[in-house]
Design an enzyme around this catalytic site. Sequence first.
Site, short mmCIF file in Angstrom:
data_model
loop_
_atom_site.label_atom_id
_atom_site.label_comp_id
_atom_site.label_asym_id
_atom_site.label_seq_id
_atom_site.Cartn_x
_atom_site.Cartn_y
_atom_site.Cartn_z
N ASP A 46 -26.87 -0.74 -11.43
CA ASP A 46 -26.81 -1.37 -12.75
C ASP A 46 -28.17 -1.32 -13.43
OD1 ASP A 46 -28.11 -3.25 -11.22
OD2 ASP A 46 -26.71 -4.88 -11.61
N ASP A 85 -22.75 -0.18 -8.25
CA ASP A 85 -23.03 -1.59 -8.51
C ASP A 85 -21.92 -2.18 -9.37
OD1 ASP A 85 -25.30 -2.64 -7.31
OD2 ASP A 85 -26.67 -1.77 -8.77
N GLU A 185 -34.20 -6.10 -0.81
CA GLU A 185 -35.19 -5.75 -1.83
C GLU A 185 -36.33 -6.76 -1.88
OE1 GLU A 185 -35.55 -4.78 -6.63
OE2 GLU A 185 -33.58 -5.05 -5.71
#
Length: 281
Positions: A46, A85, A185
């Site tokens: 995204d 995503d 992440e």
Amino acid sequence: MRAHVTLHRLAEMKAQREPIVMVTAYDHATARIAERAEVDMVLVGDSGAQVVLGHASTAAVTVDEMLMLAAAVRRGIRSAFVVADVPFGSTEVSDEQAVATAVRFVKEAGADAVKLEGGGPARLARIRAIADAGVVVVGHVGLTPQTAVALGGLRAQGRTADSAERFAREALAVQDAGASVLVIEAVPAEVVDAVLPALHIPVIGIGAGRADGQVLVMHDLVGLTEGRTAVFVKRFADAGTVMADGVAAYAAEVRAGTFPAAEHGYSATPAAVAAARAALD
């Protein structure tokens, strides 16, 4: 031709400690580049909201926009495992909404899996529901850009005792809920290393140490991103400069009258030229 990368193959790579290579792609052209490079996984992120569509954040992208991008990528991929995503707002209302959204990405875009951010109770319910419906789920914990405001902005997670504990609990919970792959992440490598032994699914890092594999945004790694990039980004090429120089050279030749030259056109017979003139009469 390389065999299609399956979920079984990704698990095998983890077991054999063979690093998994993942990169984002947002259209047919970048998908073909990823395929030529023989990456293992392609993420239709995204983040395309920003790098392709020009939005200020990922939250602005719609399901239909993501489906368009994912379908274009799918048409360019022959062997890599394609993950899409699901955008913010398309799974938050209910398990039923989440399953319906996930199924669209599989049926309409041809994705091999969908990725959901977060590890809170509601997200775990969505992961469980989607996995139970037969759709492969990739989890995403640590820094979750879709809900970064609640995390205090786009900043690393797991750097304090409370944050590290939350990250560890969420990583295990996402796995237990049915995720088949996990993206981590912006978490310190030492914190990730402490949790990895408890994760039996493939773990893909981005600013999170070595893990089982790595993912980067295509535009970041080839130098198409303007301005400052995250600390975990390494630029492996300067495609942006090469492209800008090429367009500038083209513009200069058009303005100078040297392009197009004779070799850039088509020939016609005298009869064709005469016929065109006669048509004006």
